[in-house]
Design an enzyme around this catalytic site. Structure first.
Site, PDB file in Angstrom:
ATOM      1  N   HIS A 250      29.183  49.848 -29.268  1.00 26.85           N
ATOM      2  CA  HIS A 250      28.205  50.567 -28.386  1.00 26.85           C
ATOM      3  C   HIS A 250      26.755  49.599 -28.453  1.00 26.85           C
ATOM      4  O   HIS A 250      26.709  48.982 -29.586  1.00 26.85           O
ATOM      5  CB  HIS A 250      27.828  51.992 -28.920  1.00 26.85           C
ATOM      6  N   CYS A 266      29.528  52.219 -36.817  1.00 26.08           N
ATOM      7  CA  CYS A 266      29.981  51.806 -35.532  1.00 26.08           C
ATOM      8  C   CYS A 266      29.631  50.250 -35.451  1.00 26.08           C
ATOM      9  O   CYS A 266      28.619  49.684 -36.477  1.00 26.08           O
ATOM     10  CB  CYS A 266      29.121  52.510 -34.379  1.00 26.08           C
TER      11      CYS A 266
END
Length: 296
Positions: A250, A266
């Site tokens: 992301h 992440c």
């Protein structure tokens, strides 16, 4: 007669005594003609000639010839020629070798070398000397990877990013057929391959911080959303592509090059890269991670 002679001798002695008591010195300024004939008290003469304190030598021992003619002081100021620079000497404000306005950084030569290896940022001269071409190439590199400020200076962040990208070995990624997203956790870089060929060159990323290390391994993308809300951390995750539990790609919401922090596992991406990765991905795309982020 004896009385008269004695009187004459007394008068003569008085005259000599009076003349000898009026000590004097030559005053060049008292004689406009500069002949040395003017007289001035000793105190005034010291101020003009620089004579030190104390009485002058016995006047009776001085020569009786007139003092030499003194030249008037020059009224035109002296003009001196500055010395020529010594060969090889460094001066505080040297003449610049080029017209660039970019400041030269402490990693000039190293960054030039890495940019020459990476290619695509313009012509650079690997000589450690900033030039207009080097400045433009470094600025372009900094703008591409959101290094702030993008001022063309080869500083620590520019050096670190360029080194990591130039030393990324794309062959480490086990990519087969189809699309594979590759992540080098050690160098904190990521790239995309399709059918064994690189279709998106290595770019920078930031993975899990200490205590939240992103695990190496091979996974598949199982969820994609243009904008996903993170319940645990109350933050939006733009261009979300999940591949392992709650871990996915992301766009970062912080400055990517702040290495003191990291994600909760992440793969943080710059805006440009997050958009591109989302365009290239699909459900079922392979994700391969190798190495381990230093410090985790």
């Amino acid at each position: 007669m004896r009385h008269t002679g004695l009187t004459i001798r007394i008068v003569a002695l008085a005259v000599v005594t009076l003349v000898g008591a009026g000590g004097c010195a030559l005053d060049p300024q008292a004689d406009p003609g500069g002949t040395g004939g003017g007289l001035a008290p000793v105190g005034n003469a010291e101020q003009v000639t620089g004579a030190s304190g104390g009485s002058p030598p016995d006047q009776r021992t001085q020569p009786t010839t007139p003092a030499p003619k003194l030249k008037a002081a020059a009224t035109t100021p002296r003009v001196t020629t500055p010395p020529k620079p010594e060969s090889g000497r460094r001066f505080a404000n040297p003449t610049p070798q080029n017209k660039t306005r970019c400041e030269q950084g402490e990693y000039q030569r190293e960054v030039e070398g890495y940019l020459a290896r990476l290619g695509g940022f313009g012509t650079v001269s690997v000589n450690g000397q900033q030039s207009d071409a080097d400045c433009a190439a470094i600025k372009k590199f900094q703008q591409r990877y959101d290094i702030r400020p993008a001022a063309g200076r080869a500083g620590p962040t520019t050096y670190d990013v360029a080194k990591r990208l130039a030393n990324t070995d794309t062959s480490r990624c086990n990519a087969g057929s189809g699309t594979t997203f590759c992540v080098d956790l050690t160098r904190q870089t990521t790239w995309v391959m399709r059918d064994g060929k690189v279709v998106a060159k290595p770019t920078v990323t930031r993975t899990g911080m200490s205590g939240y290390a992103t695990p190496a391994g091979t996974y598949k993308i199982n969820l994609r959303k243009l904008k996903e809300w993170s319940d645990p951390y109350d933050v939006w995750l733009p261009y979300w592509q999940r591949f392992n539990g709650g871990i996915g790609f992301h766009e970062t919401t912080t400055y990517l090059h702040n290495s003191a922090i990291g994600s909760h596992g992440c793969i943080n991406l710059l805006h440009t890269d997050a958009v591109r990765w989302y365009e290239l991905g699909s459900i079922g795309s392979r994700v391969t991670l190798v190495g381990r982020r230093p410090g985790t």
